[in-house]
Design a protein around this motif. Structure first.
Motif, PDB file in Angstrom:
ATOM      1  N   GLN A 133       0.825  -1.201   0.000  1.00  0.00           N
ATOM      2  CA  GLN A 133       0.000   0.000   0.000  1.00  0.00           C
ATOM      3  C   GLN A 133       0.865   1.259   0.000  1.00  0.00           C
ATOM      4  OE1 GLN A 133      -2.869  -0.309   3.160  1.00  0.00           O
ATOM      5  NE2 GLN A 133      -4.066  -1.838   2.067  1.00  0.00           N
ATOM      6  N   ALA A 134       1.959   1.238   0.739  1.00  0.00           N
ATOM      7  CA  ALA A 134       2.865   2.391   0.765  1.00  0.00           C
ATOM      8  C   ALA A 134       3.455   2.638  -0.621  1.00  0.00           C
ATOM      9  CB  ALA A 134       3.975   2.178   1.794  1.00  0.00           C
ATOM     10  N   ALA A 135       3.826   1.578  -1.316  1.00  0.00           N
ATOM     11  CA  ALA A 135       4.371   1.712  -2.672  1.00  0.00           C
ATOM     12  C   ALA A 135       3.315   2.264  -3.621  1.00  0.00           C
ATOM     13  CB  ALA A 135       4.890   0.363  -3.170  1.00  0.00           C
ATOM     14  N   LEU A 136       2.092   1.791  -3.487  1.00  0.00           N
ATOM     15  CA  LEU A 136       1.001   2.285  -4.333  1.00  0.00           C
ATOM     16  C   LEU A 136       0.739   3.767  -4.074  1.00  0.00           C
ATOM     17  CD1 LEU A 136      -1.219   1.763  -6.394  1.00  0.00           C
ATOM     18  CD2 LEU A 136      -2.673   0.991  -4.518  1.00  0.00           C
ATOM     19  N   ILE A 137       0.769   4.179  -2.830  1.00  0.00           N
ATOM     20  CA  ILE A 137       0.566   5.590  -2.476  1.00  0.00           C
ATOM     21  C   ILE A 137       1.652   6.454  -3.111  1.00  0.00           C
ATOM     22  CG2 ILE A 137       0.659   7.249  -0.556  1.00  0.00           C
ATOM     23  CD1 ILE A 137      -0.848   5.056   1.110  1.00  0.00           C
ATOM     24  N   LYS A 138       2.901   5.987  -3.050  1.00  0.00           N
ATOM     25  CA  LYS A 138       4.002   6.749  -3.671  1.00  0.00           C
ATOM     26  C   LYS A 138       3.788   6.874  -5.176  1.00  0.00           C
ATOM     27  CE  LYS A 138       7.823   6.192  -0.511  1.00  0.00           C
ATOM     28  NZ  LYS A 138       9.231   5.837  -0.352  1.00  0.00           N
ATOM     29  N   GLN A 139       3.355   5.790  -5.812  1.00  0.00           N
ATOM     30  CA  GLN A 139       3.101   5.845  -7.249  1.00  0.00           C
ATOM     31  C   GLN A 139       1.995   6.820  -7.590  1.00  0.00           C
ATOM     32  OE1 GLN A 139       2.215   1.791  -8.320  1.00  0.00           O
ATOM     33  NE2 GLN A 139       4.365   1.164  -8.390  1.00  0.00           N
ATOM     34  N   LEU A 140       0.926   6.805  -6.802  1.00  0.00           N
ATOM     35  CA  LEU A 140      -0.195   7.712  -7.045  1.00  0.00           C
ATOM     36  C   LEU A 140       0.213   9.167  -6.815  1.00  0.00           C
ATOM     37  CD1 LEU A 140      -3.113   5.688  -5.440  1.00  0.00           C
ATOM     38  CD2 LEU A 140      -2.731   6.127  -7.880  1.00  0.00           C
ATOM     39  N   GLU A 141       0.998   9.415  -5.767  1.00  0.00           N
ATOM     40  CA  GLU A 141       1.479  10.772  -5.520  1.00  0.00           C
ATOM     41  C   GLU A 141       2.346  11.264  -6.677  1.00  0.00           C
ATOM     42  OE1 GLU A 141       3.367  10.287  -1.712  1.00  0.00           O
ATOM     43  OE2 GLU A 141       1.560  10.866  -0.621  1.00  0.00           O
ATOM     44  N   ALA A 142       3.223  10.393  -7.183  1.00  0.00           N
ATOM     45  CA  ALA A 142       4.071  10.753  -8.311  1.00  0.00           C
ATOM     46  C   ALA A 142       3.214  11.031  -9.548  1.00  0.00           C
ATOM     47  CB  ALA A 142       5.075   9.642  -8.589  1.00  0.00           C
ATOM     48  N   TYR A 143       2.193  10.261  -9.749  1.00  0.00           N
ATOM     49  CA  TYR A 143       1.274  10.463 -10.884  1.00  0.00           C
ATOM     50  C   TYR A 143       0.569  11.819 -10.772  1.00  0.00           C
ATOM     51  CZ  TYR A 143      -2.693   9.867 -14.001  1.00  0.00           C
ATOM     52  OH  TYR A 143      -3.642  10.036 -14.989  1.00  0.00           O
ATOM     53  N   ILE A 144       0.091  12.123  -9.579  1.00  0.00           N
ATOM     54  CA  ILE A 144      -0.631  13.381  -9.361  1.00  0.00           C
ATOM     55  C   ILE A 144       0.299  14.574  -9.593  1.00  0.00           C
ATOM     56  CG2 ILE A 144      -1.707  14.815  -7.565  1.00  0.00           C
ATOM     57  CD1 ILE A 144      -2.881  12.147  -6.435  1.00  0.00           C
ATOM     58  N   ARG A 145       1.539  14.456  -9.146  1.00  0.00           N
ATOM     59  CA  ARG A 145       2.519  15.547  -9.327  1.00  0.00           C
ATOM     60  C   ARG A 145       3.001  15.627 -10.778  1.00  0.00           C
ATOM     61  NH1 ARG A 145       4.688  13.343  -4.527  1.00  0.00           N
ATOM     62  NH2 ARG A 145       6.308  12.344  -5.772  1.00  0.00           N
ATOM     63  N   GLY A 146       2.747  14.569 -11.554  1.00  0.00           N
ATOM     64  CA  GLY A 146       3.182  14.559 -12.931  1.00  0.00           C
ATOM     65  C   GLY A 146       4.609  14.099 -13.115  1.00  0.00           C
ATOM     66  N   ASP A 147       5.147  13.443 -12.143  1.00  0.00           N
ATOM     67  CA  ASP A 147       6.534  12.936 -12.224  1.00  0.00           C
ATOM     68  C   ASP A 147       6.670  11.806 -13.217  1.00  0.00           C
ATOM     69  OD1 ASP A 147       7.052  14.758 -10.253  1.00  0.00           O
ATOM     70  OD2 ASP A 147       7.245  13.279  -8.644  1.00  0.00           O
TER      71      ASP A 147
END
Length: 147
Positions: A133-147
């Motif tokens: 879940q922590a890895a998924l959250i990091k991926q989603l945050e990166a997606y939202i930021r446009g990274d």
């Protein structure tokens, strides 16, 4: 979601041994081994065959509450058998469902031949689920930021 085989590989890397006793071991010796190894359950094995599992819960409910003596009682008298097992191909999610539905804290892992491959605790599964879940959250945050 990770499979049981992947979780066992991580455990093997951390050198988590599976501890066991025979059905003829005395309950007192099994409890001492659990304390020494800091584990909550032991597999009950005869040669390479899984016969059952004995846990702190078995001890509390089948010994202490019934006023039995740990010294003269064999593990076979209090072990849980048959044992619910899982295959290495099952997912963490499936194992968590089995443990929740059956009120289990430990699941032996066996291959199609019945060979014991390892033991999973609810702690192992929760740790992996949180990491995923922590890895998924990091991926989603990166997606939202446009990274």
């Amino acid at each position: 979601m990770k499979t049981v085989a992947q979780v066992l590989k991580l455990k093997a890397a951390q050198n988590h041994a599976v501890h066991s006793v025979t059905p003829g071991h005395m309950v007192l010796d099994a409890i001492k081994l659990m304390a020494e190894k800091n584990v909550g359950a032991l597999l009950v094995m005869e040669a390479d065959r899984l016969l059952g599992i004995v846990s702190e819960r078995d001890y509390a409910r089948k010994m202490v509450l019934k006023g039995r003596s740990s010294v003269g009682t064999p593990v076979s008298a209090i072990m849980t058998a048959p044992v619910r097992t899982v295959s290495p191909a099952q997912t963490i999610e499936a194992c968590m469902a089995i443990m929740t539905d059956s009120h289990l804290r430990h699941l032996p892992v066996v291959d199609e031949d019945g060979t014991l491959l390892g033991l999973l605790s609810i702690g192992d599964l929760v740790k992996e689920a949180i990491a995923e879940q922590a890895a998924l959250i990091k991926q989603l945050e990166a997606y939202i930021r446009g990274d």
